[in-house]
Design a protein around this motif. Structure first.
Motif, mmCIF file in Angstrom:
data_model
loop_
_atom_site.group_PDB
_atom_site.id
_atom_site.type_symbol
_atom_site.label_atom_id
_atom_site.label_comp_id
_atom_site.label_asym_id
_atom_site.label_seq_id
_atom_site.Cartn_x
_atom_site.Cartn_y
_atom_site.Cartn_z
ATOM 1 N N MET A 165 0.840 -1.190 0.000
ATOM 2 C CA MET A 165 0.000 0.000 0.000
ATOM 3 C C MET A 165 0.878 1.244 0.000
ATOM 4 O O MET A 165 1.869 1.325 0.733
ATOM 5 N N HIS A 166 0.528 2.211 -0.850
ATOM 6 C CA HIS A 166 1.261 3.463 -0.956
ATOM 7 C C HIS A 166 0.351 4.628 -0.573
ATOM 8 O O HIS A 166 -0.839 4.435 -0.289
ATOM 9 N N PHE A 167 0.914 5.848 -0.565
ATOM 10 C CA PHE A 167 0.118 7.016 -0.195
ATOM 11 C C PHE A 167 -1.085 7.183 -1.114
ATOM 12 O O PHE A 167 -2.170 7.584 -0.673
ATOM 13 N N SER A 168 -0.914 6.865 -2.391
ATOM 14 C CA SER A 168 -2.039 6.973 -3.319
ATOM 15 C C SER A 168 -3.177 6.037 -2.907
ATOM 16 O O SER A 168 -4.354 6.376 -3.047
ATOM 17 N N ASP A 169 -2.803 4.858 -2.368
ATOM 18 C CA ASP A 169 -3.823 3.925 -1.893
ATOM 19 C C ASP A 169 -4.517 4.474 -0.647
ATOM 20 O O ASP A 169 -5.721 4.269 -0.455
ATOM 21 N N LEU A 170 -3.740 5.153 0.182
ATOM 22 C CA LEU A 170 -4.330 5.757 1.376
ATOM 23 C C LEU A 170 -5.364 6.808 0.981
ATOM 24 O O LEU A 170 -6.438 6.901 1.595
ATOM 25 N N LYS A 171 -5.051 7.601 -0.026
ATOM 26 C CA LYS A 171 -6.001 8.611 -0.480
ATOM 27 C C LYS A 171 -7.273 7.975 -1.028
ATOM 28 O O LYS A 171 -8.382 8.450 -0.754
ATOM 29 N N GLU A 172 -7.118 6.891 -1.760
ATOM 30 C CA GLU A 172 -8.287 6.188 -2.285
ATOM 31 C C GLU A 172 -9.136 5.657 -1.132
ATOM 32 O O GLU A 172 -10.371 5.707 -1.167
ATOM 33 N N GLY A 173 -8.466 5.152 -0.105
ATOM 34 C CA GLY A 173 -9.180 4.670 1.060
ATOM 35 C C GLY A 173 -9.923 5.794 1.762
ATOM 36 O O GLY A 173 -11.051 5.604 2.244
ATOM 37 N N TYR A 174 -9.293 6.960 1.808
ATOM 38 C CA TYR A 174 -9.959 8.116 2.414
ATOM 39 C C TYR A 174 -11.220 8.483 1.642
ATOM 40 O O TYR A 174 -12.269 8.764 2.239
ATOM 41 N N TYR A 175 -11.124 8.475 0.327
ATOM 42 C CA TYR A 175 -12.295 8.828 -0.484
ATOM 43 C C TYR A 175 -13.454 7.869 -0.198
ATOM 44 O O TYR A 175 -14.620 8.288 -0.097
ATOM 45 N N ARG A 176 -13.138 6.580 -0.045
ATOM 46 C CA ARG A 176 -14.177 5.601 0.259
ATOM 47 C C ARG A 176 -14.764 5.863 1.644
ATOM 48 O O ARG A 176 -15.981 5.824 1.841
ATOM 49 N N PHE A 177 -13.881 6.128 2.604
ATOM 50 C CA PHE A 177 -14.329 6.419 3.970
ATOM 51 C C PHE A 177 -15.199 7.667 4.014
ATOM 52 O O PHE A 177 -16.273 7.675 4.633
ATOM 53 N N ARG A 178 -14.756 8.695 3.331
ATOM 54 C CA ARG A 178 -15.498 9.969 3.347
ATOM 55 C C ARG A 178 -16.874 9.824 2.713
ATOM 56 O O ARG A 178 -17.845 10.462 3.132
ATOM 57 N N GLY A 179 -16.967 8.953 1.721
ATOM 58 C CA GLY A 179 -18.236 8.790 1.024
ATOM 59 C C GLY A 179 -19.178 7.796 1.651
ATOM 60 O O GLY A 179 -20.365 7.775 1.312
ATOM 61 N N THR A 180 -18.659 6.947 2.568
ATOM 62 C CA THR A 180 -19.521 5.929 3.172
ATOM 63 C C THR A 180 -19.600 6.080 4.690
ATOM 64 O O THR A 180 -20.557 6.637 5.212
ATOM 65 N N GLU A 181 -18.576 5.584 5.403
ATOM 66 C CA GLU A 181 -18.621 5.556 6.865
ATOM 67 C C GLU A 181 -18.802 6.944 7.480
ATOM 68 O O GLU A 181 -19.597 7.111 8.413
ATOM 69 N N TRP A 182 -18.089 7.923 6.964
ATOM 70 C CA TRP A 182 -18.214 9.269 7.540
ATOM 71 C C TRP A 182 -19.619 9.810 7.321
ATOM 72 O O TRP A 182 -20.213 10.388 8.220
ATOM 73 N N GLN A 183 -20.138 9.589 6.137
ATOM 74 C CA GLN A 183 -21.488 10.061 5.834
ATOM 75 C C GLN A 183 -22.528 9.372 6.710
ATOM 76 O O GLN A 183 -23.493 9.992 7.174
ATOM 77 N N GLN A 184 -22.313 8.076 6.946
ATOM 78 C CA GLN A 184 -23.273 7.303 7.726
ATOM 79 C C GLN A 184 -23.261 7.677 9.202
ATOM 80 O O GLN A 184 -24.247 7.466 9.910
ATOM 81 N N GLU A 185 -22.152 8.221 9.684
ATOM 82 C CA GLU A 185 -22.049 8.580 11.096
ATOM 83 C C GLU A 185 -21.711 10.057 11.273
ATOM 84 O O GLU A 185 -20.923 10.423 12.151
ATOM 85 N N ARG A 186 -22.322 10.895 10.472
ATOM 86 C CA ARG A 186 -22.022 12.325 10.543
ATOM 87 C C ARG A 186 -22.314 12.905 11.923
ATOM 88 O O ARG A 186 -21.583 13.758 12.423
ATOM 89 N N GLU A 187 -23.367 12.426 12.545
ATOM 90 C CA GLU A 187 -23.721 12.946 13.870
ATOM 91 C C GLU A 187 -22.625 12.621 14.885
ATOM 92 O O GLU A 187 -22.251 13.474 15.698
ATOM 93 N N ARG A 188 -22.112 11.386 14.822
ATOM 94 C CA ARG A 188 -21.050 10.992 15.746
ATOM 95 C C ARG A 188 -19.786 11.808 15.506
ATOM 96 O O ARG A 188 -19.134 12.255 16.459
ATOM 97 N N TRP A 189 -19.423 12.019 14.245
ATOM 98 C CA TRP A 189 -18.235 12.810 13.947
ATOM 99 C C TRP A 189 -18.410 14.251 14.400
ATOM 100 O O TRP A 189 -17.456 14.898 14.840
ATOM 101 N N SER A 190 -19.611 14.762 14.329
ATOM 102 C CA SER A 190 -19.878 16.124 14.818
ATOM 103 C C SER A 190 -19.662 16.188 16.327
ATOM 104 O O SER A 190 -19.121 17.166 16.856
ATOM 105 N N GLU A 191 -20.079 15.126 17.030
ATOM 106 C CA GLU A 191 -19.865 15.065 18.470
ATOM 107 C C GLU A 191 -18.375 14.992 18.791
ATOM 108 O O GLU A 191 -17.893 15.673 19.704
ATOM 109 N N LEU A 192 -17.640 14.169 18.043
ATOM 110 C CA LEU A 192 -16.214 14.023 18.285
ATOM 111 C C LEU A 192 -15.443 15.308 18.004
ATOM 112 O O LEU A 192 -14.393 15.554 18.601
ATOM 113 N N ALA A 193 -15.968 16.142 17.133
ATOM 114 C CA ALA A 193 -15.298 17.395 16.811
ATOM 115 C C ALA A 193 -15.257 18.340 18.005
ATOM 116 O O ALA A 193 -14.424 19.252 18.063
#
Length: 207
Positions: free
Chosen positions: A1-29
Motif C-alpha cells: 500500500m502506498h500514499f495513493s492507496d491511502l487517499k483512495e481509502g480516504y475517499y471511500r471512507f469519506r463517502g460511506t462511513e463518515w457520511q453514515q455517522e455524521r452525527e457521531r463525527w460532529s460530536e467528536l469534533a
C-alpha cells in the motif's frame, strides 16, 4: 500500500462511513472522552482499533517499538510516551491503561538476539537504545528459555510486565491506582492464531 492507496481509502471512507455517522463525527469534533488508553507496538499488523473493534473516540492509543513504557524521568528530555500517558491520565482521566504486546515482535527479537548491538543512530542505534529497557528481563528469559521461539514468547510477555512496572513509577499513575481511580492491564495478541492472552496475576491466560 502506498500514499495513493491511502487517499483512495480516504475517499471511500469519506463517502460511506463518515457520511453514515455524521452525527457521531460532529460530536467528536467537540472533544474526546475515551475511558481506556492502549500502549501498543507500532507494528503494522497489530492495530488496537482493529483487534478490539473500537470506533473513533473510544480508545486513546500511543504506539512505539515493542510497546514499551520507560520509567518516570524528569530530566528535561523529550518524552513522547510519558507525555501521552500524562495527557491520558491527568487530562482525559482515562479509567484504565492497557499495555498490549504481540507475537513475532521485531523489537523484542532484536533485544533477545542482540542483533542491533553497537549500532549507531540511523543504523539501528535509536532502536537499540530504546529496547535496552528490556535488558534485565532479557537476562532472565535467556537463562530460562534461550533465544529461540520460547525465549521470544517469554520476552514478549516479560516486556509487558516491565512496562506495567514502569507505569507505577509515574507519581500521577501510582496515586490514582492506589486510590482505585485507575486500573492497569497487560495482554499479548498472537498474530498467528489471533488469540489474546491477558495477564492475570503473574501469568497470561486466554481471554
Amino acid at each position: 500500500m502506498h500514499f495513493s492507496d491511502l487517499k483512495e481509502g480516504y475517499y471511500r471512507f469519506r463517502g460511506t462511513e463518515w457520511q453514515q455517522e455524521r452525527e457521531r463525527w460532529s460530536e467528536l469534533a467537540t472533544g474526546q472522552s475515551p475511558k481506556v488508553m492502549v500502549i501498543a507496538c507500532s507494528d503494522s499488523r497489530v492495530d488496537p482499533a482493529t483487534i478490539f473493534g473500537a470506533r473513533p473516540g473510544e480508545i486513546f492509543v500511543v504506539r512505539n517499538v515493542a510497546n514499551l513504557v520507560p520509567p518516570f524521568e524528569d530530566d528535561g528530555g523529550r518524552h513522547g510516551v510519558s507525555a501521552a500517558l500524562e495527557f491520558a491520565v491527568t487530562k482525559l482521566e482515562v479509567e484504565e491503561v492497557l499495555v498490549l504486546g504481540h507475537g513475532a515482535c521485531g523489537g523484542v527479537n532484536a533485544c533477545l538476539t542482540q542483533s542491533l548491538a553497537n549500532t549507531k543512530p540511523g543504523e539501528g542505534g535509536f532502536v537499540a537504545h530504546w529496547i535496552d529497557l528490556l535488558d534485565d528481563a532479557r537476562e532472565k528469559v535467556v537463562a530460562e528459555h534461550g533465544t529461540g521461539p520460547e525465549g521470544q514468547k517469554a520476552l514478549e510477555q516479560e516486556g509487558v510486565k516491565v512496562s506495567l512496572q514502569n507505569l507505577m513509577t509515574f507519581p500521577f499513575v501510582k496515586e490514582r491506582v492506589e486510590a482505585g481511580k485507575l486500573k492497569l492491564h497487560g495482554a499479548v495478541f498472537a498474530i498467528e492464531d489471533g488469540r489474546l492472552r491477558v495477564l492475570e496475576g503473574d501469568t497470561f491466560e486466554n481471554a
